[in-house]
Design a protein around this motif. Structure first.
Motif, mmCIF file in Angstrom:
data_model
loop_
_atom_site.group_PDB
_atom_site.id
_atom_site.type_symbol
_atom_site.label_atom_id
_atom_site.label_comp_id
_atom_site.label_asym_id
_atom_site.label_seq_id
_atom_site.Cartn_x
_atom_site.Cartn_y
_atom_site.Cartn_z
ATOM 1 N N ILE A 1 0.717 -1.390 -0.140
ATOM 2 C CA ILE A 1 -0.046 0.126 0.112
ATOM 3 C C ILE A 1 1.048 1.136 0.025
ATOM 4 C CG2 ILE A 1 -2.059 1.105 0.922
ATOM 5 C CD1 ILE A 1 -2.333 -1.586 2.544
ATOM 6 N N TYR A 2 1.366 1.612 -1.229
ATOM 7 C CA TYR A 2 2.405 2.545 -1.315
ATOM 8 C C TYR A 2 1.816 4.094 -0.861
ATOM 9 C CZ TYR A 2 5.805 -0.560 -2.358
ATOM 10 O OH TYR A 2 6.563 -1.606 -2.607
ATOM 11 N N GLY A 3 0.375 4.132 -0.988
ATOM 12 C CA GLY A 3 -0.123 5.256 -0.597
ATOM 13 C C GLY A 3 0.278 5.719 0.891
ATOM 14 N N GLN A 4 0.085 4.644 1.843
ATOM 15 C CA GLN A 4 0.666 4.633 3.144
ATOM 16 C C GLN A 4 2.044 4.985 3.331
ATOM 17 O OE1 GLN A 4 -0.935 1.352 5.354
ATOM 18 N NE2 GLN A 4 -2.923 1.751 4.832
ATOM 19 N N VAL A 5 2.924 4.526 2.636
ATOM 20 C CA VAL A 5 4.160 4.613 2.539
ATOM 21 C C VAL A 5 4.344 6.323 2.271
ATOM 22 C CG1 VAL A 5 6.370 4.489 1.460
ATOM 23 C CG2 VAL A 5 5.049 2.436 1.730
ATOM 24 N N PHE A 6 3.831 6.942 1.396
ATOM 25 C CA PHE A 6 4.056 8.309 0.983
ATOM 26 C C PHE A 6 3.202 9.048 2.273
ATOM 27 C CE2 PHE A 6 4.713 6.924 -3.301
ATOM 28 C CZ PHE A 6 5.772 7.796 -3.552
ATOM 29 N N ALA A 7 2.040 8.636 2.753
ATOM 30 C CA ALA A 7 1.496 9.406 3.885
ATOM 31 C C ALA A 7 2.577 9.379 4.880
ATOM 32 C CB ALA A 7 0.225 8.911 4.280
ATOM 33 N N ALA A 8 3.226 8.417 5.305
ATOM 34 C CA ALA A 8 4.097 8.480 6.462
ATOM 35 C C ALA A 8 5.147 9.304 6.228
ATOM 36 C CB ALA A 8 4.835 7.040 6.742
ATOM 37 N N ILE A 9 5.734 9.431 4.891
ATOM 38 C CA ILE A 9 6.753 10.231 4.502
ATOM 39 C C ILE A 9 6.095 11.777 4.709
ATOM 40 C CG2 ILE A 9 8.162 11.134 2.628
ATOM 41 C CD1 ILE A 9 8.260 8.069 1.681
ATOM 42 N N VAL A 10 5.236 12.038 4.165
ATOM 43 C CA VAL A 10 4.541 13.394 4.379
ATOM 44 C C VAL A 10 4.515 13.696 5.903
ATOM 45 C CG1 VAL A 10 2.349 14.768 4.394
ATOM 46 C CG2 VAL A 10 3.143 13.256 2.229
ATOM 47 N N VAL A 11 4.141 12.638 6.781
ATOM 48 C CA VAL A 11 4.320 13.090 8.214
ATOM 49 C C VAL A 11 5.392 13.255 8.730
ATOM 50 C CG1 VAL A 11 3.518 12.019 10.622
ATOM 51 C CG2 VAL A 11 2.117 11.810 8.641
ATOM 52 N N MET A 12 6.396 12.602 8.367
ATOM 53 C CA MET A 12 7.728 12.805 8.700
ATOM 54 C C MET A 12 8.439 14.171 8.387
ATOM 55 S SD MET A 12 10.106 9.366 7.590
ATOM 56 C CE MET A 12 9.450 7.670 8.275
ATOM 57 N N ALA A 13 8.103 14.663 7.034
ATOM 58 C CA ALA A 13 8.314 15.764 6.482
ATOM 59 C C ALA A 13 7.884 16.869 7.429
ATOM 60 C CB ALA A 13 8.063 16.100 5.070
#
Lengths: 333, 268
Positions: free
Chosen positions: A295-307
């Motif tokens: 679920i790569y959408g979630q990977v990106f979401a986590a990256i957004v949160v990190m940013a």
């Protein structure tokens, strides 16, 4: 100070340019038809019913609102104007890039799937997996706060001792030099066997990786204190404790903050690595399990949160630094 | 109590050259056989060219340095390290840049742990050196002249018996310099603190002092001590002033001839 005040008219134009990019992204999402096949589900969020597109548009609307508030603040406080006006085209471009990404990722789905879902699908994570993402964010935050906090305290204490006592410098500095260059990850197998659980071993490693830059910078700041300032303090009746806490440490503050800032970067890196390699939670862990489920959408979401999270931490650190070092203001401008 | 507050007996100070063990032959003799009595309440200036050891002598009196031989006494007691009884005003840049003007001035009270009792003094001293309105400014925000006034107030807040001044006006323009000189005189007249000023400015020394110590370089020695017999309020352009100036210049020249051949005219 400022050459000339930027007129309100220009601020207004910048607000329009800034909003326009995101507005175009909203309109594009609204009116460009969905070409590729995509199942669009509805989500209940409080009293509201969202699908992934309307949620995405709401977020874009929120971004516009935030920038408009910033614009109003810039009208109110002239010193904020230059930055607001200067960044208008970059912000406009962000909207256009989002539009292009939306078209390519969601509308046409011509980006490699499932690796690069569109922006709306990334945001969807916050609706369908929001609470779990939040839980992992808090886990990361806790690990960071404890590890980094211990690292700062240890770094300051050893830095002051090494910087102040020549004997301590002689015996301890080489140890710091050698252990300090070892990337904290290398200690991982060792930490995992010594500490009772994953959390405490990660705390230990985060503390180690922040400790080195803070200790060496603190020691450096203390050692470079001008002799004349110690002498001035001694003629005023200062004893050793005053020399340490009211002369050497204030003098070392700029270096201490340099150390803390680079330690902060180290800690972010290590935090994510540790979480990916053996924590029961955290953003790194979340990325890992999302990857396993593809679920790569979630990977990106986590990256957004990190940013966002790391930017906020860095901004807070900068604010503290600016306040503590306010006596330096102007000297480097 | 004797009328001399500071007594210097046969003081010698040698600095080791880099990479050499310290011995009389290889080191630089900064001071040789210095004998001097400073009277209670007087304004004494020490003049001489760069390298004559005048700052070294002041540092010894301040307790920031130790002699290899000889004794330095204050009120008959040996000087061991710095003491707030001897206030010290440095050349430029000794303020704590991280403290505001008022906190710099209060530093002595805090360092001695008596801030609570004497807090009220801080604003008095700020007023005395004419820095009202700059209490919250940081050193980088004020001019060099103001910074030196802060340094003077900072030394005086401890109510020292002796005020040591190490070329405090050295890097200032002539107007600011004259302004601070008058401020020092005013302070000296008000509470008769003993003041010892190191300077290379002959006019400054004549304008301020009761006595002037002329030193010669390599090795640093006292050449002679001149009594300034001028009225308390001095005119820099009066005949007596100029006469004395000429006289001291002459002595300065002969001192240089006695020294190691440095062209003293360069300093005058």
């Amino acid at each position: 100070m400022n050459m000339r005040e930027i007129p309100v008219k220009k601020v207004g134009r910048a607000a329009v340019v800034t909003s326009l990019g995101f507005l175009i992204a909203i309109l594009g999402n609204l009116f460009i038809p969905q070409v590729a096949e995509l199942k669009i589900e509805q989500y209940q969020w409080g009293p509201f019913l969202f699908d992934l597109n309307s949620f995405y548009r709401t977020v874009l609307g929120g971004i516009i609102l935030i920038y408009l508030i910033a614009g109003v603040l810039a009208v109110w406080k002239p010193e904020r104007r230059p930055k607001f006006v200067k960044q208008q085209w970059f912000r406009f471009a962000m909207g256009i890039v989002l539009l292009a990404y939306d078209i390519a990722g969601t509308k046409l789905r011509i980006t490699p799937q499932p690796f690069f879902p569109g922006p709306a699908e990334v945001l969807k994570t916050f609706m369908d997996d929001g609470p779990y993402l939040m839980q992992n964010t808090l886990y990361s935050l806790r690990l960071f706060a404890v590890g980094f906090g211990i690292g700062i305290v240890l770094g300051l204490v050893t830095g002051v001792i090494i910087g102040w006592f020549p004997k301590a410098y002689y015996w301890l500095y080489p140890v710091i030099r050698i252990t300090g260059v070892i990337p904290a990850v290398a200690w991982m197998p060792f930490a995992l066997t010594i500490f009772p659980n994953a959390f405490s071993s990660a705390v230990f490693l985060m503390a180690i990786c922040s400790w080195f830059p803070i200790a060496s910078q603190t020691a450096f700041g203390i050692q470079t204190t001008e002799k004349s300032q110690f002498e001035a303090a001694r003629t005023l009746g200062a004893k050793n404790s005053y020399l340490v806490f009211h002369v050497a440490i204030p003098h070392a503050m700029p270096q201490i903050f340099n150390g803390i800032q680079s330690a902060c970067g180290n800690s972010f890196t290590f935090l994510v690595i540790a979480e990916m390699m053996g924590q029961p939670g955290g953003l790194g862990y979340y990325i890992n399990i999302s990857k396993i489920w593809a679920i790569y959408g979630q990977v990106f979401a986590a990256i957004v949160v990190m940013a966002i999270l790391f930017s906020v931490i860095i901004a807070v650190l900068n604010e503290i630094k600016a306040y503590v070092l306010r006596w330096q203001k102007g000297t480097f401008v | 109590m004797s009328d001399s507050i500071i007594e210097i007996r046969n003081v010698n100070r040698v600095y080791a050259l880099e990479d050499h063990p310290l011995d009389e032959a290889s080191g630089v003799q900064a001071l040789r056989d210095i004998n001097l009595k400073v009277k209670r309440g007087e304004f004494l200036s020490i003049i001489g060219p760069s390298g004559c050891g005048k700052t070294t002598l002041l540092r010894l009196i301040g307790g920031l340095d130790e002699p290899q031989a000889g004794d330095l006494l204050m009120d008959g007691e040996k000087i061991k390290g710095p003491d707030p009884k001897r206030g010290y005003v440095f050349q430029q840049g000794s303020l704590f840049p991280w403290l505001t003007v008022e906190n710099n001035i209060a530093a002595g009270l805090r360092a001695r742990g008596v801030y609570r009792q004497y807090k009220a003094q801080v604003s008095k001293f700020i007023h005395m050196v004419g820095l009202d309105g700059f209490e919250k400014s940081y050193p980088h925000q004020i001019s060099g002249g103001m910074a030196q006034r802060v340094a003077i107030a900072r030394a005086l807040i401890n109510d020292p018996e002796v005020l040591l001044l190490d070329e405090p006006m050295g890097a200032l323009d002539s107007f600011t310099r004259a302004d601070i000189q008058d401020k020092l005189l005013e302070i000296h007249r008000e509470d008769h603190k003993t003041m010892i000023l190191v300077t290379h400015d002959v006019d400054e020394a004549i304008y301020l002092s009761d006595r002037i110590v002329i030193m010669t370089p390599r090795p640093g020695k006292i050449h002679e001590i001149v009594n300034v017999r001028l009225p308390e309020r001095r005119e820099r352009t009066s005949n007596d002033f100029l006469e004395l100036r000429k006289d001291i210049m002459k002595r300065f020249h002969s001192a240089s001839a006695e020294g190691s051949g440095v062209d003293m005219a360069a300093y005058i």
